[in-house]
Enzyme design. Structure first.
Site, PDB file in Angstrom:
ATOM      1  N   LEU A  18      -2.507   1.658 -12.355  1.00  0.00           N
ATOM      2  CA  LEU A  18      -0.837   1.854 -12.209  1.00  0.00           C
ATOM      3  C   LEU A  18      -0.474   0.401 -13.018  1.00  0.00           C
ATOM      4  O   LEU A  18      -0.499   0.724 -14.081  1.00  0.00           O
ATOM      5  CB  LEU A  18      -0.297   2.175 -11.239  1.00  0.00           C
ATOM      6  CG  LEU A  18       2.151   1.979 -11.440  1.00  0.00           C
ATOM      7  CD1 LEU A  18       1.923   3.651 -12.768  1.00  0.00           C
ATOM      8  CD2 LEU A  18       2.699   2.627 -10.763  1.00  0.00           C
ATOM      9  N   TYR A 136       0.793  -2.615   5.997  1.00  0.00           N
ATOM     10  CA  TYR A 136       0.920  -3.549   4.590  1.00  0.00           C
ATOM     11  C   TYR A 136       1.448  -4.842   4.471  1.00  0.00           C
ATOM     12  O   TYR A 136       1.318  -5.522   3.506  1.00  0.00           O
ATOM     13  CB  TYR A 136       1.336  -2.047   3.310  1.00  0.00           C
ATOM     14  CG  TYR A 136       1.400  -2.425   2.283  1.00  0.00           C
ATOM     15  CD1 TYR A 136       0.496  -1.993   0.989  1.00  0.00           C
ATOM     16  CD2 TYR A 136       2.888  -2.928   1.352  1.00  0.00           C
ATOM     17  CE1 TYR A 136       0.838  -2.100  -0.365  1.00  0.00           C
ATOM     18  CE2 TYR A 136       2.442  -3.285  -0.578  1.00  0.00           C
ATOM     19  CZ  TYR A 136       1.688  -2.743  -0.772  1.00  0.00           C
ATOM     20  OH  TYR A 136       2.293  -3.121  -1.878  1.00  0.00           O
ATOM     21  N   LYS A 140       0.309  -8.591   3.173  1.00  0.00           N
ATOM     22  CA  LYS A 140       0.559  -8.908   2.251  1.00  0.00           C
ATOM     23  C   LYS A 140       1.418 -10.137   2.192  1.00  0.00           C
ATOM     24  O   LYS A 140       1.174 -11.414   1.766  1.00  0.00           O
ATOM     25  CB  LYS A 140       1.695  -8.267   1.589  1.00  0.00           C
ATOM     26  CG  LYS A 140       1.683  -7.044   0.581  1.00  0.00           C
ATOM     27  CD  LYS A 140       1.249  -7.162  -0.919  1.00  0.00           C
ATOM     28  CE  LYS A 140       0.707  -5.930  -1.857  1.00  0.00           C
ATOM     29  NZ  LYS A 140       0.010  -5.852  -2.872  1.00  0.00           N
ATOM     30  N   PRO A 165       7.581  -7.549  -7.430  1.00  0.00           N
ATOM     31  CA  PRO A 165       8.294  -6.261  -7.503  1.00  0.00           C
ATOM     32  C   PRO A 165       8.598  -5.962  -6.462  1.00  0.00           C
ATOM     33  O   PRO A 165       8.297  -5.293  -5.160  1.00  0.00           O
ATOM     34  CB  PRO A 165       6.614  -6.094  -8.497  1.00  0.00           C
ATOM     35  CG  PRO A 165       5.643  -5.889  -7.726  1.00  0.00           C
ATOM     36  CD  PRO A 165       6.507  -7.273  -7.155  1.00  0.00           C
ATOM     37  N   HIS A 181       4.020   7.923  -4.114  1.00  0.00           N
ATOM     38  CA  HIS A 181       5.264   7.054  -3.710  1.00  0.00           C
ATOM     39  C   HIS A 181       6.677   7.891  -4.575  1.00  0.00           C
ATOM     40  O   HIS A 181       6.264   9.371  -5.529  1.00  0.00           O
ATOM     41  CB  HIS A 181       5.523   6.041  -5.138  1.00  0.00           C
ATOM     42  CG  HIS A 181       4.696   5.042  -4.622  1.00  0.00           C
ATOM     43  ND1 HIS A 181       3.651   4.518  -5.274  1.00  0.00           N
ATOM     44  CD2 HIS A 181       5.227   3.774  -3.095  1.00  0.00           C
ATOM     45  CE1 HIS A 181       2.821   3.367  -4.218  1.00  0.00           C
ATOM     46  NE2 HIS A 181       3.688   2.798  -3.118  1.00  0.00           N
TER      47      HIS A 181
HETATM   48  P1  NDP Z   1      -2.632   1.574  -7.135  1.00  0.00           P
HETATM   49  O1  NDP Z   1      -2.929   1.753  -6.210  1.00  0.00           O
HETATM   50  O2  NDP Z   1      -2.876   2.491  -9.090  1.00  0.00           O
HETATM   51  O3  NDP Z   1      -4.527   0.358  -7.757  1.00  0.00           O
HETATM   52  C1  NDP Z   1      -4.948   0.072  -6.887  1.00  0.00           C
HETATM   53  C2  NDP Z   1      -6.179  -0.195  -7.963  1.00  0.00           C
HETATM   54  O4  NDP Z   1      -6.558  -0.612  -6.075  1.00  0.00           O
HETATM   55  C3  NDP Z   1      -7.112   0.683  -7.822  1.00  0.00           C
HETATM   56  O5  NDP Z   1      -7.578   0.486  -9.333  1.00  0.00           O
HETATM   57  C4  NDP Z   1      -8.240   0.029  -7.507  1.00  0.00           C
HETATM   58  O6  NDP Z   1      -9.306   0.199  -7.545  1.00  0.00           O
HETATM   59  C5  NDP Z   1      -7.614  -0.771  -6.830  1.00  0.00           C
HETATM   60  N1  NDP Z   1      -8.897  -1.109  -5.150  1.00  0.00           N
HETATM   61  C6  NDP Z   1      -8.223   0.026  -3.765  1.00  0.00           C
HETATM   62  N2  NDP Z   1      -9.227  -0.263  -3.046  1.00  0.00           N
HETATM   63  C7  NDP Z   1      -9.969  -1.806  -3.478  1.00  0.00           C
HETATM   64  C8  NDP Z   1     -10.738  -2.139  -3.134  1.00  0.00           C
HETATM   65  N3  NDP Z   1     -11.312  -1.999  -1.862  1.00  0.00           N
HETATM   66  N4  NDP Z   1     -11.604  -2.863  -3.432  1.00  0.00           N
HETATM   67  C9  NDP Z   1     -11.714  -3.110  -4.925  1.00  0.00           C
HETATM   68  N5  NDP Z   1     -10.305  -2.615  -5.822  1.00  0.00           N
HETATM   69  C10 NDP Z   1     -10.043  -1.452  -5.113  1.00  0.00           C
HETATM   70  O7  NDP Z   1      -2.236   0.361  -7.335  1.00  0.00           O
HETATM   71  P2  NDP Z   1      -0.578  -0.670  -8.510  1.00  0.00           P
HETATM   72  O8  NDP Z   1      -1.060  -0.587 -10.049  1.00  0.00           O
HETATM   73  O9  NDP Z   1       0.569   1.064  -8.154  1.00  0.00           O
HETATM   74  O10 NDP Z   1      -0.133  -1.800  -8.026  1.00  0.00           O
HETATM   75  C11 NDP Z   1      -1.115  -3.167  -8.823  1.00  0.00           C
HETATM   76  C12 NDP Z   1      -0.039  -3.885  -7.105  1.00  0.00           C
HETATM   77  O11 NDP Z   1       1.459  -4.088  -6.812  1.00  0.00           O
HETATM   78  C13 NDP Z   1      -0.808  -4.054  -5.546  1.00  0.00           C
HETATM   79  O12 NDP Z   1      -0.979  -5.115  -5.288  1.00  0.00           O
HETATM   80  C14 NDP Z   1       0.716  -3.119  -5.135  1.00  0.00           C
HETATM   81  O13 NDP Z   1       0.852  -3.961  -3.699  1.00  0.00           O
HETATM   82  C15 NDP Z   1       1.672  -4.129  -5.815  1.00  0.00           C
HETATM   83  N6  NDP Z   1       2.990  -2.963  -5.315  1.00  0.00           N
HETATM   84  C16 NDP Z   1       3.159  -1.850  -6.531  1.00  0.00           C
HETATM   85  C17 NDP Z   1       4.123  -1.076  -6.262  1.00  0.00           C
HETATM   86  C18 NDP Z   1       3.945  -0.279  -6.666  1.00  0.00           C
HETATM   87  O14 NDP Z   1       5.123   0.801  -6.641  1.00  0.00           O
HETATM   88  N7  NDP Z   1       3.424   0.917  -6.612  1.00  0.00           N
HETATM   89  C19 NDP Z   1       5.310  -1.481  -5.875  1.00  0.00           C
HETATM   90  C20 NDP Z   1       4.980  -3.030  -5.243  1.00  0.00           C
HETATM   91  C21 NDP Z   1       4.247  -3.910  -4.925  1.00  0.00           C
HETATM   92  P3  NDP Z   1     -10.327   1.821  -8.477  1.00  0.00           P
HETATM   93  O15 NDP Z   1      -9.460   1.732  -9.704  1.00  0.00           O
HETATM   94  O16 NDP Z   1     -11.513   1.966  -8.285  1.00  0.00           O
HETATM   95  O17 NDP Z   1      -9.078   2.710  -7.241  1.00  0.00           O
END
Ligand code: NDP
Length: 319
Positions: A18, A136, A140, A165, A181
């Site tokens: 995302l 989780y 973090k 965020p 979510h």
């Molecule tokens: P997404 O779930 O959309 O994307 C997660 C990414 O992490 C994907 O690109 C995935 O790769 C990669 N990933 C997951 N597991 C692995 C692994 N074992 N090895 C390598 N890559 C991995 O996350 P968001 O973009 O929503 O979140 C971005 C950050 O923001 C995260 O750290 C999250 O904790 C934090 N966050 C998110 C919130 C939300 O509401 N979404 C709120 C607050 C914080 P692949 O594309 O190959 O699957």
């Protein structure tokens, strides 16, 4: 390989999720990684990848992320997967002498009780997180602590920016109803209910929980600011729209139904379902110290962007 002004290499983990896809629209010159490049739980794979890419700046977005119900079911997996990823990433930053690391934490990892609202970053470790997502949350918190210690041990060669965020939403969300979510789940459910003309829209939880929602593009803009600007100290900064953007889930459902142009469906709230933390009010005061004029996207505007996009791309996004 891509370079920012001044010729430094910026690598983004989790670059196709995302936030990563939102960031790609503002900074196409960064290198965006996914699991295909390396599973971050595999230390040797991460070290080999860093050897090849030689990043100067790392934006660490990758995380095993999920909705409240999935977290409740799989807390231990969230703890282990994420802690392994963060530790391997930090070790690779140390070995390859990365000069700036931008981590993304979350306001949902703050203590559930005993904190003052609006939340401030200095209260992060002042008590246990909510039980629903403790795996989780502790991973973090570990990332925050360990990256700070790494920075302190680096004699000033590494700067760490921990951005915190609030709940995010955007075009490239996870819309699968098992894992989504709150916003993408509600958008998907409303789409299906309207399409099949069901008599009522059934929502998990009583709808009383209150949240602030941050448009992923806004976080992407904040990240690019911290990458592009020199900073001579570590940063921990909440990234949230102002307090008056907070909304109950009940009102959010009505907003979504409104954007779908659906006239008064019957909305049923399942009051017995656990809704997670009641509220975790934050504001934009910390961000203002770095970006005083930052304008947040309103929820109306953000929903007006993602809902037509979801409807157009339904077949691709629904899984
Ligand atoms: P997404 O779930 O959309 O994307 C997660 C990414 O992490 C994907 O690109 C995935 O790769 C990669 N990933 C997951 N597991 C692995 C692994 N074992 N090895 C390598 N890559 C991995 O996350 P968001 O973009 O929503 O979140 C971005 C950050 O923001 C995260 O750290 C999250 O904790 C934090 N966050 C998110 C919130 C939300 O509401 N979404 C709120 C607050 C914080 P692949 O594309 O190959 O699957």
């Amino acid at each position: 390989m891509t370079h920012l002004k001044g010729s430094f290499t910026v690598v983004v983990t989790g670059g196709h999720g995302l936030v990563g896809k939102a960031l790609q629209t503002f900074a196409p010159e960064f290198t965006y990684l996914s699991r295909k490049h390396a599973d971050l739980r595999d230390k040797n794979a991460v070290l080999a990848l860093f050897e090849k890419l030689k990043p100067d700046v790392v934006i660490h977005l990758a995380s095993h992320v999920g909705g409240v119900y999935d977290n409740m079911k799989h807390n231990y997996t969230y703890l282990v997967d994420n802690t392994q990823m963060h530790l391997n990433l930090l070790e690779a930053c140390r070995v390859h002498q990365v000069s700036k690391l931008v981590n993304i934490l979350s306001t949902c990892i703050f203590p559930d009780e005993g904190v003052q609202y609006p939340l401030t970053s200095d209260q992060l470790h002042q008590g246990p997180p909510h039980a629903s997502n403790c795996g989780y949350a502790y991973s973090k918190r570990f990332l925050h602590t360990a990256s700070t210690i790494l920075s302190q041990s680096s004699n000033g060669t590494l700067r760490v920016i921990n951005l915190i965020p609030t709940n995010l939403y955007g075009r490239y969300d996870q819309y699968n109803l098992e894992r989504a979510h709150v916003i993408p789940a509600l958008v998907h459910k409303t789409y299906l209910a309207q399409k099949h003309d069901t008599p009522s829209l059934v929502i998990r939880g009583a709808g009383n929980a209150r949240r602030q929602f941050l448009f992923a593009n806004d976080l992407a803009k904040v990240i690019t600011h911290f990458v592009a600007h020199e900073i001579d100290h570590d940063v921990a900064c909440i990234v949230s729209p102002p307090k008056n953007h907070e909304i109950s889930i009940k009102d959010l459902v009505h907003e979504i139904v409104h954007v779908f142009g659906w006239d008064t469906p019957r909305i049923l709230f399942e009051v017995d379902e656990d809704e997670g933390q009641f509220c975790k009010t934050t504001d934009d005061m910390e961000l203002k110290t770095y970006l005083p004029d930052f304008e947040f996207t309103s929820l109306k505007e953000g929903l007006g962007d993602i809902i037509p996009f979801f409807c157009r791309e339904y077949d691709r996004l629904r899984t």
